[in-house]
Design an enzyme around this catalytic site. Structure first.
Site, short mmCIF file in Angstrom:
data_model
loop_
_atom_site.label_atom_id
_atom_site.label_comp_id
_atom_site.label_asym_id
_atom_site.label_seq_id
_atom_site.Cartn_x
_atom_site.Cartn_y
_atom_site.Cartn_z
N THR A 44 8.39 -14.18 36.56
CA THR A 44 7.99 -13.98 35.17
C THR A 44 7.61 -12.54 34.87
O THR A 44 6.76 -11.96 35.56
CB THR A 44 6.78 -14.89 34.86
OG1 THR A 44 7.09 -16.21 35.29
CG2 THR A 44 6.46 -14.87 33.38
N GLU A 45 8.22 -11.98 33.84
CA GLU A 45 7.89 -10.64 33.35
C GLU A 45 7.99 -9.58 34.45
O GLU A 45 7.29 -8.56 34.42
CB GLU A 45 6.48 -10.61 32.73
CG GLU A 45 6.27 -11.61 31.59
CD GLU A 45 6.97 -11.22 30.29
OE1 GLU A 45 7.61 -10.15 30.26
OE2 GLU A 45 6.87 -11.99 29.33
N LEU A 46 8.84 -9.87 35.42
CA LEU A 46 9.06 -8.96 36.55
C LEU A 46 7.77 -8.71 37.35
O LEU A 46 7.61 -7.67 37.99
CB LEU A 46 9.64 -7.62 36.05
CG LEU A 46 10.92 -7.14 36.75
CD1 LEU A 46 12.03 -8.17 36.62
CD2 LEU A 46 11.39 -5.82 36.18
N ILE A 47 6.85 -9.67 37.27
CA ILE A 47 5.60 -9.51 38.00
C ILE A 47 5.86 -9.64 39.50
O ILE A 47 6.45 -10.63 39.97
CB ILE A 47 4.55 -10.55 37.54
CG1 ILE A 47 4.15 -10.27 36.09
CG2 ILE A 47 3.33 -10.52 38.45
CD1 ILE A 47 3.35 -11.39 35.45
N TRP A 101 6.75 -5.51 34.10
CA TRP A 101 7.55 -4.61 33.28
C TRP A 101 6.97 -4.43 31.89
O TRP A 101 7.63 -3.87 31.02
CB TRP A 101 9.01 -5.03 33.25
CG TRP A 101 9.40 -6.25 32.45
CD1 TRP A 101 8.59 -7.05 31.71
CD2 TRP A 101 10.74 -6.75 32.27
NE1 TRP A 101 9.32 -8.03 31.10
CE2 TRP A 101 10.65 -7.88 31.42
CE3 TRP A 101 11.99 -6.39 32.74
CZ2 TRP A 101 11.75 -8.64 31.05
CZ3 TRP A 101 13.09 -7.15 32.37
CH2 TRP A 101 12.98 -8.26 31.53
#
Lengths: 422, 439
Positions: B165-168, B319
């Site tokens: 998720t969200e490039l976490i 990101w």
């Protein structure tokens, strides 16, 4: 007897306890045969429409009995062209009592938004004196025996009318700047309050508690102050009880401001939840402390058990009382506190701080100091645990609330009138 | 002679360098949350239906018309025009796939058509587009598995590369991914992590060396995703030729340019009028004509390149925003309390067989709910904003917590009733005795 009464709001367009009080009181006075000329500020078409919405009483549908009174000539509503608005900013919330948000008018963004911020210092003050400047004209066009002014916004108007017509004035103290702002009062407001109370021939305080403040903080002669406790309007005594209720509910109902002590409610809630994690707490109302209270609940890690409703209307208040097992009013300084009576009338056991006027008439309430969150949480836990105590308090509270009628309050006010005219 | 053979070796070496392949890895994220409807205190325990179906449908339809359909049809064209040469990759949250299934199966089939091409790869992610990796490894794994099953049934692919998720990404998340058998994971090429290093290489996770890290080149990605039609951007308007010129300016020894972005870049964030579709259409031709770059999918990157170094991210990197950390979703007291309150329910949800509860559990974990509670750009005490139900983090928080309270009640009810009765959440209880009035 004809009374020229200065107010600032009237049902159905009200935003706080003062509108309710004016409604109940005038109704009671007329039942006793008095005639009332009620002066209201109103907004003229288009003026400041962008920043506020106050609907003039003439456009409003009045409660039925008032139409009757008006037909009988016992009551007239007079309107003055001014933008005076009682709750101009959250900081300037002025009425001491009552449930809030009975009407949707003041739930609108435009009415409550920050658009009026700053008026407290400048514009609002201008409007107060504008209201006053129009008062002599009203006094000239009507005949009356005395003047009755409600709270500081109308004191200058009352004083102007009084000196023009040579009729005596009564200052009715529903709340003071001292209640609203504690040790950091607005000096100008206090000055007007003091002037009004000094100029008035008699002062009516809504409680012994408020009488003491008038004497101590405003140096008003003890002998000229009468205490008339507010009443509570007869309302539905059987609120909707939820049948599928699965958790106990403890409610705070009022403006979320310094004066009402919402943070003590949350601190007490956190303590109760340690004892019983299933309790749900409801903070019903809006105010300048709402966002910081939401944050406080989150910091205390109790948000999953606290609901913030914002403004709620009278139907929702009925339902909320129907849900509630305990009502808490932790006010820091409360001249009266009508909403505690409304809760009691609905059969909800009441916990109030000692710093409230309503404590003088609601004997069956549990009392703690506003800052005593241990005492408050103990009281909540005790009420939730003991059905017998809750039932007993519910029954007694209901009886005491029923006895506290506006008719009774009006007859006390009439006694003050006759003292003045004799 | 000696000199000659040196020259010869140098020539061979030079050819190897010249021939060294360079790659563009395109990745598009497709997600729509289930947005909540207004849920008041008075609704707790009294009604279900947390989600604003009308709004969600309207947004899905709008985004489908502006982005999903035209962009996907264009990509289909490109894949057909340059078979085996134009490649890209996607990941879809379970949330958007469920909504497409429910409300817009036509768009889903267009996606399926594109994804059936060997040039297009689909990546794994969490089903609920959740922050579960930050709460619980167990929940994270469950979600990735649930998502994998859905991807298999819809796209018949078994993802080998993960995109959280969200490039976490953090070292712990790298470990979770490696333990689940993933070979690679996408992450942000944040300056504070890379320092002097370039994002244009393949890296390995420091705690799990078998896991490769594909790091987003945020400058070039954001030139397309954010700056493309930004007024006052002195490089605008961006053409495919100019972009390829920038690609060519990258030092020749850097083999990989990872362009990761929201799919809505095409037609939604950057409107069609901005020329974004023309840009996308022209990009492959410009790349093939004017550069040595080739398109590649993430799993192919892992076959073609070797990690040059290990990268450690002890703290999570994302990101989002300039900060590229978690502060868009977590960190203020509202977000933290909501997050903790949500995951306090985890073990109870695990013990609950009710499929409605399981589905809502996914939907309530979506990161967007926490994003709405972000106060970073919200002046404290601005009462004005509080009133707009969709314009204030406080409103978002209060609403979410009411929903969560109702969800918790349902959870208790479902758990306390025998299975036969579990479908009905309303239990009729005796009226509270002290308020039964006889007068």
């Amino acid at each position: 007897m004809r009374v020229l009464m200065f107010g600032w709001e009237f049902p159905p367009y009200i935003s706080g306890g003062l509108g309710t009080a004016c409604y109940g009181l005038t109704k009671g006075l007329m039942e006793h045969g008095a005639e009332v000329l009620f002066v209201l500020p109103r907004l003229f078409g288009g003026e400041d429409a962008g920043t506020m919405r106050m609907i003039g009483a003439a456009e409003a549908e009045l409660p039925e009995e008032f139409s009757r009174f008006m037909e009988q000539g016992k009551m007239q509503l007079l309107q003055v062209n001014t933008a005076l608005f009682p709750y101009a900013t959250d900081k300037s919330y002025l009425s001491g009592d009552g449930a809030m948000g009975y009407d949707a008018t003041f739930q609108s963004k435009t009415a409550m938004g920050g658009g009026l911020t700053g008026m407290y210092g400048s514009r609002l003050m201008d409007e107060v004196f504008r209201y006053a400047s129009l008062a002599p004209d009203i006094a000239a066009r009507h005949s009356f025996d005395l003047i009755h002014a409600h709270d500081w916004l109308t004191y200058p108007a009352g004083m102007a009318a009084s000196s023009y017509a040579g009729k005596p004035m009564i200052a009715h103290v529903h709340a003071t700047e001292y209640d609203r702002s504690g040790d950091f009062p607005n000096e100008r407001v206090m000055q007007i309050e003091k002037m009004g109370m000094q100029a008035a021939e008699r002062v009516i305080a809504v409680s012994e508690y408020t009488k003491k403040i008038a004497i101590k903080q405003y140096h008003i002669d003890e002998k000229k102050v009468d205490v008339v406790h507010n009443g509570v309007l007869p309302g539905s005594e059987k609120p909707e009880v939820r049948v599928d209720k699965t958790f106990p509910v403890v409610v705070f109902l009022g403006r979320v401001t310094f004066q009402k002590g919402p943070e003590y409610f949350l601190y007490a809630a956190a303590k109760v939840l340690r004892n019983n994690p299933d309790v749900r707490f409801v903070v019903a109302g809006h105010g300048d402390k709402l966002l910081s209270m939401i944050t406080l609940a989150a910091r205390l890690k109790i948000s999953s058990r606290v609901s913030f409703t914002g403004f709620i209307n009278s139907d929702d208040i009925g339902q909320l009382f129907g849900d509630s097992d305990v009502y808490v009013m932790p006010s820091v300084s409360e001249p009266f506190g009508i909403s505690a009576l409304e809760a009691a009338r609905a059969g909800v056991p009441v916990i109030i701080s000692r710093q409230t006027g309503v404590a003088e008439v609601l004997k069956s309430a549990l009392k703690t100091d506003f800052w005593d969150v241990d005492g408050m949480s103990d009281a909540i836990i005790a009420l939730l645990q003991h059905n017998s105590l809750r039932r007993w308090m519910s029954r007694n509270g209901r009886q005491q609330a029923r006895m506290q009628t506006w008719n009774k309050a009006a007859s006390r006010v009439l006694t003050t009138y006759s003292k003045l005219l004799s | 002679m000696e000199q000659g053979s040196f020259q010869g070796a140098y020539n061979v070496f030079k050819i190897i360098i010249m021939k060294k392949k360079r790659y563009i890895c395109l990745y598009f994220q497709v997600h729509q949350p289930y947005r909540l409807g207004r849920f008041r205190y008075f609704d707790i325990g009294r009604r279900g239906g947390y989600f604003d179906d009308d709004k969600n449908r309207a947004i899905l339809d709008k985004v489908s018309a502006k982005c999903y359909l035209p962009a996907t049809l264009l990509l289909q064209d490109l894949v057909r025009s340059y078979p085996g040469r134009f490649k890209c990759s996607f990941s879809f949250s379970g949330m958007v796939l469920e909504q497409l299934q429910e409300m817009n199966p036509k768009v889903l089939s267009v996606f399926q058509e594109l994804l059936s091409q060997p040039e297009v790869e689909v990546l794994a992610e969490t089903y609920g587009h959740s922050l579960s990796a930050l709460a619980s490894q167990k929940e994270f794994e469950k979600q990735v598995k649930r998502h994998g099953e859905m991807i298999m049934s819809l796209f018949h692919q078994q993802p080998t590369v993960l995109r959280n998720t969200e490039l976490i990404y953090s070292d712990s998340i790298g470990k979770y991914a490696a333990e689940m058998g993933f070979k690679g994971i996408l992450a942000e090429g944040a300056d504070r992590i890379l320092g002097w290093r370039s994002p244009n290489f393949l890296y390995a996770a420091s705690e799990a060396p078998a896991l490769s890290l594909l790091l987003k080149n945020y400058r070039l990605s954001d030139d397309i995703a954010f700056r493309f039609s930004q007024p006052g951007w002195n490089e605008g308007p961006l053409t495919a030729e100019k972009f390829v010129h920038w690609l060519n300016a990258i030092p020749e020894d850097e083999p990989l340019v990872n362009l990761f972005m929201d799919y809505e870049t095409f037609g939604e964030h950057q409107w069609a009028e901005s020329g974004i579709f023309d840009f996308l259409q022209a990009l492959p031709e410009a790349v093939f004509q004017n550069s040595d770059f080739q398109f590649i999918t993430p799993s192919e990157v892992l076959e073609q390149l070797h990690p040059v170094d290990r990268i450690s991210m002890p703290e999570p990197v994302s990101w989002a925003d300039e900060a590229r950390d978690l502060s868009a979703w977590l960190g203020n007291p509202l977000q933290d309390d909501a997050f903790e309150s949500l995951y306090r329910l985890q073990s109870r949800v695990e013990n609950c067989a009710d499929e409605h509860i399981q589905r809502d559990w996914q939907k309530l974990q979506t990161s967007d709910h926490f994003y709405y509670m972000c106060t970073k750009y919200f002046a404290d005490g601005d009462v004005h904003k509080y009133f707009n139900p969709y314009d204030s983090p406080y409103e978002a928080f209060v609403n979410y917590m009411n929903v969560l309270a109702d969800f918790e009640l349902r959870l208790e009810t479902a758990a306390s009733l025998p299975p036969a009765l579990r479908r009905s959440f309303k239990i009729q209880r005796e009226a509270i005795p002290h308020r039964v009035q006889t007068d």
